[in-house]
Enzyme design. Structure first.
Site, PDB file in Angstrom:
ATOM      1  N   LYS A  36     -44.016  63.536  49.591  1.00  0.00           N
ATOM      2  CA  LYS A  36     -44.748  63.574  48.326  1.00  0.00           C
ATOM      3  C   LYS A  36     -45.934  62.610  48.316  1.00  0.00           C
ATOM      4  O   LYS A  36     -46.976  62.924  47.742  1.00  0.00           O
ATOM      5  CB  LYS A  36     -43.823  63.275  47.150  1.00  0.00           C
ATOM      6  N   THR A  37     -45.791  61.442  48.935  1.00  0.00           N
ATOM      7  CA  THR A  37     -46.892  60.479  48.942  1.00  0.00           C
ATOM      8  C   THR A  37     -48.084  61.043  49.705  1.00  0.00           C
ATOM      9  O   THR A  37     -49.246  60.882  49.294  1.00  0.00           O
ATOM     10  CB  THR A  37     -46.449  59.145  49.578  1.00  0.00           C
ATOM     11  N   ASP A 227     -47.462  59.689  39.655  1.00  0.00           N
ATOM     12  CA  ASP A 227     -46.404  59.651  40.668  1.00  0.00           C
ATOM     13  C   ASP A 227     -45.075  59.296  39.993  1.00  0.00           C
ATOM     14  O   ASP A 227     -45.056  58.653  38.943  1.00  0.00           O
ATOM     15  CB  ASP A 227     -46.753  58.603  41.725  1.00  0.00           C
ATOM     16  N   GLU A 228     -43.956  59.697  40.584  1.00  0.00           N
ATOM     17  CA  GLU A 228     -42.611  59.415  40.061  1.00  0.00           C
ATOM     18  C   GLU A 228     -42.522  59.779  38.575  1.00  0.00           C
ATOM     19  O   GLU A 228     -42.035  59.011  37.736  1.00  0.00           O
ATOM     20  CB  GLU A 228     -42.262  57.928  40.261  1.00  0.00           C
ATOM     21  N   GLN A 261     -33.850  62.795  40.983  1.00  0.00           N
ATOM     22  CA  GLN A 261     -33.901  61.367  41.262  1.00  0.00           C
ATOM     23  C   GLN A 261     -34.267  60.559  40.016  1.00  0.00           C
ATOM     24  O   GLN A 261     -34.783  59.444  40.119  1.00  0.00           O
ATOM     25  CB  GLN A 261     -34.897  61.089  42.393  1.00  0.00           C
ATOM     26  N   ARG A 617     -30.975  58.393  51.158  1.00  0.00           N
ATOM     27  CA  ARG A 617     -31.685  57.294  51.843  1.00  0.00           C
ATOM     28  C   ARG A 617     -31.392  57.331  53.344  1.00  0.00           C
ATOM     29  O   ARG A 617     -32.078  56.682  54.125  1.00  0.00           O
ATOM     30  CB  ARG A 617     -31.263  55.923  51.310  1.00  0.00           C
TER      31      ARG A 617
END
Length: 755
Positions: A36-37, A227-228, A261, A617
């Protein structure tokens, strides 16, 4: 990048579509490890490459680090013009705008930004000024409630007229909260100051009260990105809509996030923002980044299994081409939390030796910070370097050091550092000036600080307080010569005032400190109750032995220069990180999921998303563990395995735990199954015997050759008995447990003779 290739060539098909769809509202659902980044960064670069001025682009992130890294990546593609993009956190960007426009809402451009300590100081002063009980109106609790009000767009004037809120305050005996909130707001305004929440709230107020200012920034920011997005709260989303929704606007807004998330509801974030985005913005284009580049197939499929149990979600199916059938998920069932710590440390050693994994590639994730103690102790014993993130190392936490200082003083009154630490904590009217006066007297007279307190001339009231303090310590010292360490520690914790002081603090920080205090007491209880002995163990359960034992653990000096350490952190702190090997520990009902989530399906769903974050993770190795028993508030508690374990299909599990086929709708093969069924019939999960009917036999009746039952280890046979009559040690062989031959100190053991 090779000649002829561009940044677009680095993207898969869906990523490329998300980057090149620059017009209109766009929602990018980005699964874990899906890049995504890179998508967000290249989308900004693509806008600039296609002619958009960088200063017309606003990108909002949740950390300054993310904003810096994003700008660095953009400049590698488009050059220095990338530095002219407006990129930063919500607070930093909005503070920048308010510096320009503050006069429109009655502030100067030089307004002060209050940090958390400043805000607490103002609130503390108001509570004192209003002659309110500081125990009833905890500074941290009041501050958190004020913050929640601002984030929910509820100013003091609205609060006072909301009958539901006022009724809730009357019910919870906080009748004066609205007055504190009103005074706090007025004091900040008078001081020309804004707290962190004001940087958002005052910008919203500016945009909604000044149409020309709103239009100015709507025209400035032609393209907005967040973002997020799943972590935004009501206020942040309200500001976003003010900036993009107006006449003739193409609504060029792109939000990137993952509803699976969303784990920050306790900070005010609401999953509804991302779930409702399609309703709020018509003609929305949605792109789902479903390819995971981080994890192996078993980890990805386990994550898919678990998240399907949440009803409120945007459907997606994460997949990966990293197939590794040899690395299934390992589940560890431990008899106790102490054994859990040992088995995790054993597994880490195994991975280091067999898989050649470095410490820096390993992380232990837990639900609450207080859980770190068990794993710190096990890692120290094996001389494994580690670092605790998202909180202090357990033994460096203030409340832990405070109680240990009391216990050190009980054993050794000459311990001046311990005495100075606790003589006036909790506060008992012995101020720093008095202590320094006694220190000077002791130094001049060659006395210990302890004896100097009894000899120096002090005001009668202070003298009586000191006498009472020393009597409490002296009585505890006498008990410590015969009573076990746990009995003495609990007595000191209560009579010193530490226990009640922390128990009565109901703020989130206070609850955490009280939990840490109880975790320390649980560790002392485990030290006392542990009936196993090693070759060099005297079997002594006195306080002096405990302190010696703990000193050997905490004196281990980690090499700070080394970066090769195992990471210990809460799952919340692990968001956005990745490790080759992940251990998710304490997977028990009431712990993970938390006992605080049991009354609400929405809260359980958030706990499940937190578990989803934890397991994703992991890159290659994932280990899940739980303990059948652990001490809670000094009593042994027997735990059911977490429901989340049963939600993972057994085909992804490499475990020796019996399983069953669960026929409930949507539930597949579980990892708990038969084990739950078998142990439930014994009345306690994980034990071979029902604690309600277990009856320990007199230790003098225990003889070689007998079959016995042990609460933790089940059925065993006594092989030999050695030692003096007062310290008899039995060697017992237990069936079906790891390391079956155990040495048991009979005077502490609870054994039931079978035959």
């Amino acid at each position: 990048m090779s000649e002829g290739k561009t940044y677009l060539d680095e993207l898969n098909e869906v990523q490329r579509q998300a980057v090149t769809q620059t017009e209109g509202p766009v929602l990018v659902i980005a699964g874990p490890g899906s890049g995504k980044t890179r998508v967000l960064t290249y989308r900004i670069a693509h806008l600039i490459e296609t002619g958009v001025a960088p200063w017309n682009i606003l990108t909002l992130t949740f950390t300054n680090k993310s904003a810096r890294e994003m700008k660095e990546r953009i400049t590698k593609v488009v050059g220095e013009s990338g530095n002219k993009v407006w990129a930063g956190t919500f607070h930093s960007i909005f503070a920048r705008i308010l510096r320009y426009e503050a006069d429109k809402i009655g502030y100067s451009s030089n307004f002060t930004i209050y940090d958390t300590d400043d805000s607490r100081s103002v609130i503390k002063g108001i509570i004192k000024e209003m002659n309110l009980d500081p125990q009833q109106y905890k500074v941290n609790g009041v501050g958190a409630r004020i913050s929640k009000c601002k984030s929910s767009l509820i100013p003091p004037s609205t609060y006072e007229t909301n009958e539901n809120m006022m009724a809730a305050d009357r019910k919870n005996n906080r009748l004066h909260f609205h007055a504190i909130y009103k005074k706090y707001t007025a004091k900040c305004k008078k001081a020309d100051a804004m707290d962190f929440d004001d940087l958002l709230y005052q910008l919203y107020r500016l945009l909604t009260s000044e149409p020309e200012i709103k239009k100015k920034y709507q025209e400035r920011f032609k393209y907005l990105m967040v973002d997020e997005f799943q972590d935004t709260n009501t206020l942040q989303y309200a500001i976003l809509k003010e900036l993009v929704v107006y006449d003739k606007s193409p609504c060029n807004v792109c939000v990137v996030g993952d509803d699976a998330q969303s784990i920050y509801a306790f900070r005010g974030a609401t999953i509804q923002n991302i779930l409702n985005f399609e309703t709020d913005f018509k003609n929305l284009r949605t792109f789902k980044l479903e390819q995971n580049y981080r994890s192996t197939n078993h980890i990805v499929e386990a994550a898919n299994d678990v998240i399907t149990f949440n009803k409120k979600q945007i459907k997606k199916k994460i997949w990966t081409d990293k197939v590794d059938d040899a690395s299934k998920i390992r589940v560890i069932r431990a008899i106790s939390d102490t054994e859990e710590g040992k088995r995790i440390a054993d597994t880490i050693l195994e991975q280091k030796h067999r898989r050649h994994i470095h410490n820096k590639d390993i992380a232990i994730l837990y639900r609450t910070n207080a859980q770190s103690r068990i794993f710190e102790e096990s890692l120290r014993r094996y001389n494994l370097s580690y670092k605790v993130f998202g909180g202090l190392s357990f033994y460096k936490r203030k409340e832990v050091k405070d109680l240990l200082s009391y216990l050190r003083l009980v054993v050794n009154p000459k311990d001046e550092e311990a005495l100075k630490r606790v003589i006036n904590y909790p506060k008992r009217g012995i101020g720093g000036t008095t202590v320094q006066k006694v220190v000077d007297f002791a130094n001049a007279a060659g006395e210990t600080l302890w004896t100097a307190f009894g000899k120096i001339n002090l005001p009668t009231r202070t003298k009586n307080t000191i006498v009472g303090f020393q009597e409490m310590i002296s009585i505890a010292a006498k008990k410590a010569q015969s009573d076990d360490a746990y009995t003495v520690a609990v007595d000191v914790a209560k009579k010193s005032g530490l226990f009640d002081m922390l128990k009565n603090d109901k703020s989130p920080e206070g609850l955490g400190r009280f939990e840490n205090l109880n975790s320390l007491l649980n560790g002392i209880k485990d030290f006392v109750e542990n009936d196993e002995v090693s070759e060099d163990d005297t079997g002594d359960k006195l306080l002096s032995s405990y302190l010696q034992n703990i000193a050997l653990l905490t004196d281990f000096d980690q090499a700070e220069a080394s970066t090769d350490y195992i990471t210990l952190m809460s799952v919340h702190s692990a968001k956005g990180l990745e490790f080759k090997s992940i251990f998710v520990v304490g997977l028990e009902e009431q712990l993970f999921p938390s006992f605080m989530s049991m009354e609400s399906q929405d809260d359980i769903a958030e706990e499940r998303r937190l578990f989803y974050v934890a397991i994703t993770r992991a890159e290659e190795f994932l280990t899940l563990s739980y303990a059948n028993s652990r001490y809670k508030f000094g009593k042994m508690a027997y735990n059911q395995p977490s429901r989340f374990l049963e939600e993972i299909s057994y085909e992804h599990i490499d475990s020796d735990i019996p399983v069953r086929q669960n026929t409930q709708e949507k539930v597949r093969s579980g990892v708990i199954g038969n084990f739950k069924k078998r142990s439930a019939s014994a009345g306690a999960i994980g034990l071979m015997v029902d604690p309600a009917t277990f009856k320990a036999s007199p230790i003098e009746d225990i003889q070689v050759g007998m079959k016995i039952m042990h609460m933790k280890f089940g059925e065993g046979k006594v092989l030999s008995i050695d030692g003096t009559p007062r310290n008899r040690v039995a060697t017992i062989f237990f069936k079906g447990v790891e390391n079956p031959q155990r040495k048991i100190m009979l005077k502490f053991a609870k054994l039931q003779i079978v035959t």
